[in-house]
Every structure is written in structure tokens, then in C-alpha cells.
Design a protein around this motif. Sequence first.
Motif, short mmCIF file in Angstrom:
data_model
loop_
_atom_site.label_atom_id
_atom_site.label_comp_id
_atom_site.label_asym_id
_atom_site.label_seq_id
_atom_site.Cartn_x
_atom_site.Cartn_y
_atom_site.Cartn_z
N ARG A 1 0.83 -1.20 0.00
CA ARG A 1 0.00 0.00 0.00
C ARG A 1 0.87 1.25 0.00
N GLY A 2 1.98 1.20 0.72
CA GLY A 2 2.88 2.35 0.80
C GLY A 2 4.15 1.98 1.54
N THR A 3 5.20 2.76 1.32
CA THR A 3 6.48 2.54 2.00
C THR A 3 6.96 3.85 2.61
N GLN A 4 7.82 3.71 3.62
CA GLN A 4 8.36 4.87 4.31
C GLN A 4 9.74 4.53 4.85
N PHE A 5 10.70 5.45 4.68
CA PHE A 5 12.03 5.27 5.26
C PHE A 5 11.96 5.58 6.74
N VAL A 6 12.54 4.69 7.57
CA VAL A 6 12.60 4.88 9.01
C VAL A 6 14.07 4.97 9.40
N PRO A 7 14.54 6.16 9.84
CA PRO A 7 15.94 6.30 10.21
C PRO A 7 16.26 5.47 11.45
N ASP A 8 17.42 4.81 11.43
CA ASP A 8 17.89 4.04 12.58
C ASP A 8 19.39 3.86 12.41
N GLU A 9 20.17 4.62 13.14
CA GLU A 9 21.63 4.58 13.02
C GLU A 9 22.23 3.27 13.50
N ARG A 10 21.43 2.43 14.18
CA ARG A 10 21.95 1.14 14.67
C ARG A 10 22.06 0.10 13.58
N VAL A 11 21.43 0.33 12.42
CA VAL A 11 21.46 -0.66 11.35
C VAL A 11 22.28 -0.15 10.17
N PHE A 12 22.81 -1.08 9.41
CA PHE A 12 23.61 -0.75 8.23
C PHE A 12 22.79 0.09 7.26
N GLY A 13 23.35 1.17 6.80
CA GLY A 13 22.66 2.05 5.87
C GLY A 13 21.90 3.17 6.56
N GLY A 14 21.82 3.12 7.88
CA GLY A 14 21.19 4.21 8.62
C GLY A 14 19.68 4.14 8.74
N GLY A 15 19.09 3.00 8.40
CA GLY A 15 17.65 2.88 8.55
C GLY A 15 17.10 1.68 7.81
N HIS A 16 15.79 1.60 7.75
CA HIS A 16 15.11 0.53 7.04
C HIS A 16 13.83 1.08 6.40
N ILE A 17 13.16 0.24 5.65
CA ILE A 17 11.91 0.60 5.00
C ILE A 17 10.76 -0.06 5.75
N ARG A 18 9.75 0.73 6.10
CA ARG A 18 8.52 0.20 6.68
C ARG A 18 7.47 0.23 5.58
N ALA A 19 6.80 -0.89 5.39
CA ALA A 19 5.78 -0.98 4.34
C ALA A 19 4.47 -1.48 4.94
N VAL A 20 3.38 -0.94 4.46
CA VAL A 20 2.05 -1.42 4.82
C VAL A 20 1.57 -2.27 3.65
N VAL A 21 1.19 -3.52 3.96
CA VAL A 21 0.82 -4.47 2.92
C VAL A 21 -0.60 -4.98 3.16
N ASP A 22 -1.46 -4.82 2.16
CA ASP A 22 -2.82 -5.37 2.21
C ASP A 22 -2.77 -6.84 1.79
N VAL A 23 -3.34 -7.71 2.61
CA VAL A 23 -3.32 -9.15 2.35
C VAL A 23 -4.33 -9.51 1.28
N ARG A 24 -3.88 -10.25 0.27
CA ARG A 24 -4.78 -10.80 -0.75
C ARG A 24 -5.14 -12.24 -0.42
N GLU A 25 -4.12 -13.02 0.04
CA GLU A 25 -4.37 -14.42 0.39
C GLU A 25 -3.34 -14.88 1.41
#
Length: 105
Positions: A7-31
Motif C-alpha cells: 500500500r505504501g512505503t516509508q524510510f525509518v531512520p535508525d543509526e543502529r542498522v547498516f545504511g542508517g535505517g530501514h523501510i517500513r511498508a504497509v501491505v494489504d493481504v490478498r491471500e
Amino acid sequence: MFVGVVRGTQFVPDERVFGGGHIRAVVDVREMLKGDPKPRFDVIDGLPLIGMCSASLRAGIEYVLFLDERNAVSMCNGTRPLGEKTYDRAVQVRELQDLKVRSER
């Protein structure tokens, strides 16, 4: 394990992980293929950096998603887009149905 559309993605900053963050995604379930059914999941994906296992989740794309205990996904654990030109969708659907049947045994 489920099939869903991002449905959508967003960058979440986090200096504890490689690259300085991760991606949070909201996913609608089809099955749901395995696990407790829910209409939507919030999942974590790594950044799409060289040598990483990021699933490179993109809004509007349908995926088969394999979640770990943190609701994280990666292409290294099997998460992949469905319906891309490099794959035959009918074959993919049969493979997913077979996975579902095997997981229910």
C-alpha cells in the motif's frame, strides 16, 4: 507467508542498522498461505544496497511475502514480486497453492 499488495512505503531512520535505517511498508493481504489471517501487515525491509537481501518493496506491486519473527522480509527468505514479466503468473499461482497445501499437512 501470504500474498499481498504494498500500500505504501516509508524510510525509518535508525543509526543502529547498516545504511542508517530501514523501510517500513504497509501491505494489504490478498491471500494467507500460512499463519494467522489479518487484513493488513506492517513489514520491515532492508535498504536496497549492494550485497543486501532487500526485497525492494514498492507501492502498488503484488508480492509473496515470507515474514520472520520481527515481521521483516527479504529476497533471501523468499519474498518476491508476483506478476513480473520474467515469471509466468499461472505457474507462480500453482507453486503458491502447492506451498499452501504442504504447509497445511
